[in-house]
Design a protein around this motif. Structure first.
Motif, PDB file in Angstrom:
ATOM      1  N   GLU A  55      12.103 -33.036  16.360  1.00  0.00           N
ATOM      2  CA  GLU A  55      13.072 -32.928  15.250  1.00  0.00           C
ATOM      3  C   GLU A  55      14.473 -33.097  16.132  1.00  0.00           C
ATOM      4  OE1 GLU A  55      12.645 -28.728  14.157  1.00  0.00           O
ATOM      5  OE2 GLU A  55      11.064 -29.221  12.858  1.00  0.00           O
ATOM      6  N   SER A  81      14.746 -36.942  15.880  1.00  0.00           N
ATOM      7  CA  SER A  81      15.239 -37.424  14.670  1.00  0.00           C
ATOM      8  C   SER A  81      16.508 -37.215  14.315  1.00  0.00           C
ATOM      9  CB  SER A  81      14.434 -36.624  13.642  1.00  0.00           C
ATOM     10  OG  SER A  81      13.097 -36.475  14.091  1.00  0.00           O
ATOM     11  N   SER A 116      19.026 -40.184  13.294  1.00  0.00           N
ATOM     12  CA  SER A 116      19.539 -40.476  11.882  1.00  0.00           C
ATOM     13  C   SER A 116      19.715 -39.195  11.334  1.00  0.00           C
ATOM     14  CB  SER A 116      18.399 -41.091  11.232  1.00  0.00           C
ATOM     15  OG  SER A 116      18.826 -41.188  10.026  1.00  0.00           O
ATOM     16  N   ARG A 147      20.774 -38.189   8.634  1.00  0.00           N
ATOM     17  CA  ARG A 147      20.281 -38.106   6.979  1.00  0.00           C
ATOM     18  C   ARG A 147      18.803 -38.097   6.914  1.00  0.00           C
ATOM     19  NH1 ARG A 147      22.939 -43.130   3.518  1.00  0.00           N
ATOM     20  NH2 ARG A 147      21.151 -42.229   2.393  1.00  0.00           N
ATOM     21  N   ALA A 148      17.960 -38.915   7.787  1.00  0.00           N
ATOM     22  CA  ALA A 148      16.509 -38.772   7.786  1.00  0.00           C
ATOM     23  C   ALA A 148      16.082 -37.324   8.225  1.00  0.00           C
ATOM     24  CB  ALA A 148      15.968 -39.672   8.887  1.00  0.00           C
ATOM     25  N   ALA A 149      17.043 -36.822   9.249  1.00  0.00           N
ATOM     26  CA  ALA A 149      16.713 -35.384   9.466  1.00  0.00           C
ATOM     27  C   ALA A 149      16.741 -34.298   8.377  1.00  0.00           C
ATOM     28  CB  ALA A 149      17.430 -35.027  10.696  1.00  0.00           C
ATOM     29  N   ARG A 150      18.064 -34.734   7.647  1.00  0.00           N
ATOM     30  CA  ARG A 150      18.317 -33.772   6.368  1.00  0.00           C
ATOM     31  C   ARG A 150      17.061 -33.973   5.437  1.00  0.00           C
ATOM     32  NH1 ARG A 150      23.039 -35.179   2.435  1.00  0.00           N
ATOM     33  NH2 ARG A 150      21.624 -36.916   2.289  1.00  0.00           N
ATOM     34  N   TYR A 151      16.524 -35.097   5.193  1.00  0.00           N
ATOM     35  CA  TYR A 151      15.521 -35.384   4.194  1.00  0.00           C
ATOM     36  C   TYR A 151      14.334 -34.876   4.709  1.00  0.00           C
ATOM     37  CZ  TYR A 151      11.310 -38.084   3.005  1.00  0.00           C
ATOM     38  OH  TYR A 151      10.023 -38.436   2.594  1.00  0.00           O
ATOM     39  N   ALA A 152      14.113 -34.679   5.928  1.00  0.00           N
ATOM     40  CA  ALA A 152      13.018 -33.886   6.307  1.00  0.00           C
ATOM     41  C   ALA A 152      12.839 -32.374   6.470  1.00  0.00           C
ATOM     42  CB  ALA A 152      12.362 -34.523   7.610  1.00  0.00           C
ATOM     43  N   GLY A 153      14.191 -31.962   6.184  1.00  0.00           N
ATOM     44  CA  GLY A 153      14.327 -30.644   5.955  1.00  0.00           C
ATOM     45  C   GLY A 153      14.550 -29.958   7.563  1.00  0.00           C
ATOM     46  N   ILE A 154      15.199 -31.027   8.415  1.00  0.00           N
ATOM     47  CA  ILE A 154      15.563 -30.454   9.795  1.00  0.00           C
ATOM     48  C   ILE A 154      17.055 -30.119   9.598  1.00  0.00           C
ATOM     49  CG2 ILE A 154      15.712 -31.216  12.143  1.00  0.00           C
ATOM     50  CD1 ILE A 154      13.550 -33.403  11.518  1.00  0.00           C
ATOM     51  N   ARG A 180      20.777 -25.913  13.230  1.00  0.00           N
ATOM     52  CA  ARG A 180      19.862 -25.287  14.067  1.00  0.00           C
ATOM     53  C   ARG A 180      19.584 -26.294  15.121  1.00  0.00           C
ATOM     54  NH1 ARG A 180      14.697 -26.701  12.936  1.00  0.00           N
ATOM     55  NH2 ARG A 180      13.181 -25.765  14.590  1.00  0.00           N
TER      56      ARG A 180
END
Lengths: 372, 506
Positions: A228, A231, A235, A237-244, A248
């Motif tokens: 996490e 990631s 990126s 945006r990718a982290a946001r997409y994955a719910g990271i 936090r």
């Protein structure tokens, strides 16, 4: 496809950068009328030629491992923590409080307590800039650098007004009790028959630093939290997409980072000085940035780079002691190493990539010819 | 016989080990429209960049009107009468049309005389080619179609005789695209030469006189458009027979899975991007959302995927979704059985520097099957990735390879495999075939239909009308944050949908 094989990426690029930095350093030494060959000999013999030299080199390296890991962890989250200096200062305060006010029966327990104290104080100092970044978007580079100054002021206040023993003129705490004395490398190695220098400051913290390297490696590459963090750093945006969650991860990465920077105090405050003095960190927080850059934010790279910088530090001190080369020149050499391994990375990388490409193409051309 | 307006002889260009163009030769006669078609990465853009002076060819010659011409930079290209209209416009947003037109072509240091001169020639151009624009309008206030006209005018103002258009219809509504084609037709009548780069077969068939097909850096064929068919062109592009139509049976819709009521979203600037969306997706059907990019489709996916706050009511399988609180993140959505193939695969769906196996775990990395104690079970993830790669025919099937080393189609297959194999109740899928080669498109469409046939609900967002019409069981058109209407694919056509996409209710 990656152009270069991995070994070239990891070994060849830093090595050539180092050689270039060394050549340029030699020219600078020549320019001030000194002999670069003699200077190198002096540095090597001073830093690596005796167990005394090694003791200092490893002592510095221990500091740099902690601060280098601190910067590396934040880097993986895409955060540039340049507050290692202040976090290490506060870590020192944590160690001092733990060592002075808790009656420890044995150093093994004390070092655990001091680790918690150092990490907690360092993390606390990183938490405020982290929170400001995560919640309010205040840039972490600016806030962490400002927090270095605040840390120095806090430490000054604590030492002068609160922790200074009555009657002392020195802005420092009292000596820590004998029970919290950490075994030096001399004491650790004597039972197995190795005669390590008695007066060198390297101590058991080195082992802790190496363990820290390993734990950070596990964290970053073997846990889901590490995935996490990486990631998020690669990126957002990718982290946001994955719910990271960005808040936090920013908080966690900076707390770990600050904690690691703070843990440096186990080495310099508890292991070496055995009391807390002003300016105990001596710029190690900033060297950590160079160490992380050169180590490519990989714990093993940080380990090697920390030893290199330990060598530069100790060798430089020897130079200043025995020649008329000023101490500032050491800073120049360190700066050159940082410049070449960090900032000018592409200068070395691109010609190398071209060479590897040419080799591969000629090999492929031969293969097709053979096939025909 | 007249000399060709432009002739390329034996153009080759390599980037490292990749041969982007291999011994390419074409002749384009003056006053014709020549199409260049090929999959992503076939080398179309490289070829045009060589022609426009961005890259230097390793070998080969360029002849303009029979004269051998060196084009070392874009200045030389303009001097040779070549004008380029890029896919992404190169306009200064807060300048007027006129200012944009003279930008870089000013005469002398004073603006006023150049502007006056430009205004005059703009009027002439307008009359000559029927290209109407308001010279004093500010770029950011005019539509995309208008902006594209400004780009064409820019080239004409610089005396371009050869006009290259790179994927010009990507951002246009069908109506705007038709207008563009009328303009291009007019330019052809006036003797201009046009090179049209596209991956859309329909455009090639509609407007070009001749067409060249590129595949893997090579020119596989140049044919008269009248003598060919879309099927033949597709086969030339891919190198094998492809199914252009999606093969599917009528949908068997069952219970409502996704129910969206009065959904509203504000962006960071406080602008309402979704203005009260109502829609339903049932199990076993594909709802297609059509629309020109930027009309709220992305925001809809973001809300459903769990990374934008919203107001309104959304239920999935009858249970409300948290839209602003603690459970409104992507992870909670996955736990609710919502899988999401995002629109921007390279920046959201994948982390390009990560290996395929890390990307396969991404988003589901906390799944119990991927953990052993406090560490991740990398061996299990790799084995799972290998299995998924085999099932989805990802090439090359190496879990260790970084995502950036796969082609667009294979990257998309990695994302699809990750999301579909989770057996979700609802699949959100945005631009499933953007930047994906035709061969992979067929496969991806089959996978989506197969998932539907398993009784899953699918929400499909695409800017490609053809894709929506062939894949969706129902089509909803979005415009300016609203749903303009719903149609059944069998009972509508591109024209009607095009009007809805432009905000006109029929």
């Amino acid at each position: 496809m990656d152009v270069m094989p991995k070994w070239a990426e990891v070994v060849l690029v830093p090595l050539i950068s180092l050689i270039l930095a060394a050549i340029l350093s030699a020219l600078v030494i020549l320019a001030i009328g000194e002999d670069p060959v003699a200077a190198v000999k002096l540095m090597v013999s001073g830093a690596l030629g005796s167990t005394y030299g090694w003791g200092y080199t490893l002592y510095y390296a221990t500091n740099f491992m902690f601060t280098g890991l601190a910067v590396a962890v934040a880097f993986h989250a895409g955060l540039f923590n340049i507050g290692g200096e202040g976090q290490a200062m506060l870590g020192g305060l944590g160690v001092a409080l733990v060592c002075l006010f808790i009656p420890w029966p044995h150093w093994t327990l004390a070092v655990l307590g001091a680790t918690v104290g150092a990490a907690a104080f360092g993390a606390l100092w990183a938490a405020i800039p982290a929170y400001l970044q995560a919640k309010r978007g205040s840039h972490i580079v600016i806030t962490t650098i400002m927090f270095n100054f605040i840390a120095a002021a806090v430490l000054n206040y604590m030492l002068v007004n609160i922790l200074r023993p009555a009657g002392s003129m020195d802005p420092a705490t009292a000596r820590f009790p004998e029970a919290v004395h950490l075994p030096s490398l001399h004491e650790m190695l004597a039972p197995i028959g190795i005669n390590f220098s008695k007066s060198a400051p390297a101590n058991v913290s080195l082992v802790l630093a190496i363990i820290a390297c390993f734990v950070v490696w596990l964290l970053i590459w073997r846990t889901s939290l590490g995935l996490e963090i990486r990631s998020y750093g690669k990126s957002g945006r990718a982290a946001r997409y994955a719910g990271i969650g960005s808040v936090r991860i920013t908080m966690i990465a900076m707390l770990i980072s600050g904690g690691l920077a703070g843990m440096m105090a186990i080495n310099n405050v508890m292991g070496e000085a055995e009391r807390l003095v002003l300016n105990a960190v001596e710029g190690a927080g900033f060297i950590g940035i160079a160490v992380a850059l050169m180590g490519r934010s990989h714990p093993f790279g940080v380990f090697l780079a920390a030893i290199l910088f330990g060598f530069l530090y100790q060798g430089g001190a020897e130079l200043a002691l025995w020649t008329s080369i000023p101490r500032e020149l050491i800073v120049v050499i360190q700066a050159l190493v940082i410049l070449f391994t960090g900032a000018l990375d592409n200068m070395v990388r691109m010609p190398l990539e071209r060479i590897f490409l040419a080799i591969r193409q000629s090999r492929e051309a031969k293969a097709t010819k053979a096939a025909e | 016989m007249t000399a060709p307006a432009i002739e390329l002889k034996g153009i080759s260009k390599a980037f490292g080990p990749v041969q982007a163009n291999k011994d390419i030769s074409i002749r384009v006669m003056p006053g014709t429209i020549h199409g260049i078609i090929g999959e992503n990465g076939a080398g179309k853009s490289t070829l045009m960049s060589i022609l426009y002076g961005f890259y230097k060819a390793d070998a080969g010659e360029v002849f303009i009107s029979g004269q051998k011409t060196e084009i070392p930079d874009s200045q030389a290209a303009i001097a040779a009468g070549i004008g380029m209209v890029f896919q992404h416009f190169k306009l200064v947003e807060n300048f007027t049309v006129l200012e944009n037109i003279i930008l870089g072509a000013e005469d002398g240091g004073l603006l006023r005389p150049s502007l006056a001169k430009a205004r005059k020639s703009l009027l002439e151009l307008e009359q000559e080619y029927d290209l109407k624009v308001d010279p004093d309008a500010v770029i950011e206030e005019i539509g995309v179609g208008m902006q594209q006209r400004v780009e064409i005018l820019k080239a004409l103002y610089r005396q371009a005789n050869i006009l290259i258009l790179d994927e010009p219809t990507g951002v246009l509504t069908p109506a705007e695209a038709d207008q563009l084609f009328r303009i291009l037709g007019r330019l052809r009548e006036e003797g201009k030469t046009i090179i049209l780069i596209t991956h859309k077969l329909r455009e090639i068939m509609d407007i070009t006189d001749t067409v060249s097909v590129m595949r893997r850096g090579e020119m596989t064929a140049t044919v008269k458009t009248a003598d060919t068919s879309p099927e033949e062109l597709a086969e030339l592009m891919v190198g094998r027979k492809v199914l252009l139509r999606v093969d599917k049976t009528p949908a068997q819709p069952r219970d409502v899975v996704l129910d969206v009521k009065n959904l509203k979203v504000l962006d960071d600037q406080g602008v309402e991007r979704l203005r009260g969306i109502d829609l339903q997706v049932r199990a076993g059907e594909i709802l297609g959302i059509a629309g020109v990019a930027g009309n709220g489709q992305s925001e809809l996916l973001e809300v459903l995927g769990g990374y934008a706050d919203a107001t309104g009511d959304i239920t999935v399988n009858g249970q409300a979704l948290d839209l602003t609180g603690r459970y409104s993140d992507g992870r909670s959505r996955r736990e609710r059985g919502i899988a999401h193939v995002p629109e921007d695969r390279q920046r959201e769906g994948l982390i390009m520097d990560f290996s395929a196996w890390e990307n396969t775990a991404f988003g589901y990395h906390r799944d119990a099957a991927y953990q052993s104690g406090i560490l991740m079970n990398n061996a299990a993830i790799k084995a799972d990735t290998q299995a998924k790669m085999d099932r989805f025919d990802v090439r090359p099937p190496h879990p260790h390879l970084a995502a950036k080393n796969f082609s667009g189609g294979n990257q998309q297959k990695i994302v699809l495999a990750r999301e579909i194999e989770r057996n979700p109740d609802l699949l959100l899928i945005g631009q499933p075939t953007r930047g994906v080669d035709i061969g992979a498109i067929e496969f991806i469409h089959q996978q989506i239909v197969a998932l539907r046939d398993q009784g899953k609900a699918i929400l499909l967002v695409s800017v490609e009308l053809e894709e929506i019409l062939s894949l969706a069981d129902r089509v909803a058109v979005m415009f300016d944050g609203r749903i303009m209407g719903e149609r059944l694919p069998a009972q509508t056509d591109e024209k009607e949908l095009g009007l809805l996409m432009a905000g006109m209710n029929t």
